[in-house]
Design a protein around this motif. Sequence first.
Motif, short mmCIF file in Angstrom:
data_model
loop_
_atom_site.label_atom_id
_atom_site.label_comp_id
_atom_site.label_asym_id
_atom_site.label_seq_id
_atom_site.Cartn_x
_atom_site.Cartn_y
_atom_site.Cartn_z
N GLU A 137 0.81 -1.22 0.00
CA GLU A 137 0.00 0.00 0.00
C GLU A 137 0.85 1.27 0.00
O GLU A 137 0.34 2.36 -0.27
CB GLU A 137 -0.93 0.01 1.21
N GLU A 138 2.16 1.13 0.26
CA GLU A 138 3.05 2.28 0.20
C GLU A 138 3.46 2.59 -1.24
O GLU A 138 4.08 3.63 -1.50
CB GLU A 138 4.31 2.02 1.04
N ILE A 139 3.16 1.68 -2.15
CA ILE A 139 3.55 1.83 -3.55
C ILE A 139 2.32 2.13 -4.40
O ILE A 139 1.24 1.61 -4.15
CB ILE A 139 4.24 0.55 -4.06
N ILE A 140 2.50 2.97 -5.41
CA ILE A 140 1.43 3.28 -6.36
C ILE A 140 1.73 2.53 -7.65
O ILE A 140 2.85 2.60 -8.17
CB ILE A 140 1.36 4.79 -6.61
N PHE A 141 0.75 1.80 -8.17
CA PHE A 141 0.93 0.99 -9.37
C PHE A 141 0.10 1.58 -10.51
O PHE A 141 -1.05 1.97 -10.33
CB PHE A 141 0.50 -0.45 -9.13
N ARG A 142 0.71 1.60 -11.69
CA ARG A 142 0.01 2.02 -12.89
C ARG A 142 0.44 1.12 -14.05
O ARG A 142 1.59 0.66 -14.09
CB ARG A 142 0.31 3.48 -13.23
N LYS A 143 -0.49 0.89 -14.98
CA LYS A 143 -0.19 0.12 -16.19
C LYS A 143 -0.64 0.94 -17.39
O LYS A 143 -1.81 1.35 -17.47
CB LYS A 143 -0.88 -1.24 -16.17
#
Length: 224
Positions: A80-86
């Motif tokens: 949850e500390e990381i932001i993910f995008r594709k």
Amino acid sequence: MENIFYLVNIHPKFIEGISLTKTNSKYNFKKEIFNFSNSKIENKNEKNGLEKKFWISHLEDFLDEQKWRGHPIAFILPSEEIIFRKIKFPFQERKKVKQALPFELEEELIFDLSESSYSTKVQSLPEQQSEALILLIRNEKLRQIKKICFDRDLLVKNVDCSSYALFRSKILKNSTQNSDNDIFQIYLGSDEAFVNTIKNGRLDEIKIFPNRISDILQKFTEKE
């Protein structure tokens, strides 16, 4: 005894530290658990009615308690500390992807891209397309981690997240096997919950879900 490497796995409620040492020709692993409830910071905040500080404050307590000094250290943060995008691109040239990526991310994010650092995994797709999986972390958090380690003569080798670390462990474990089948890695623990989608041996997507198991267990324990 020679200290070789440290690994710190950070959870919402506690910190797990693993040290690798060597005595003569024998390697040894030692694991330590640091519960936030034992932290002097949390106790002080409870007494003063202050807002609870996030885990970065407890990390200082943990490292001071262990007295780790002068060696490489790696971190695994909650997903949850990381932001993910594709993001998909209508071309496959990696140079073009890297050039176009910042502009595409600016459209995807609600904050300034300059506030974060990111890593990218680019995968070629059919019909001359490509797809990039991006992992972002706020610069402020990285600066805090680096400062804490710098003050204690620790060299930060890597900052990872739990979901990507789980994916990498599977890839390393099955590096000699064919991984063409699509699979899901599902993690549901007292600390967090997420699902990794793996396609053709590559991490395709990461989905994080709200997890209230620890809160439920705490309430149940209080009633007892």
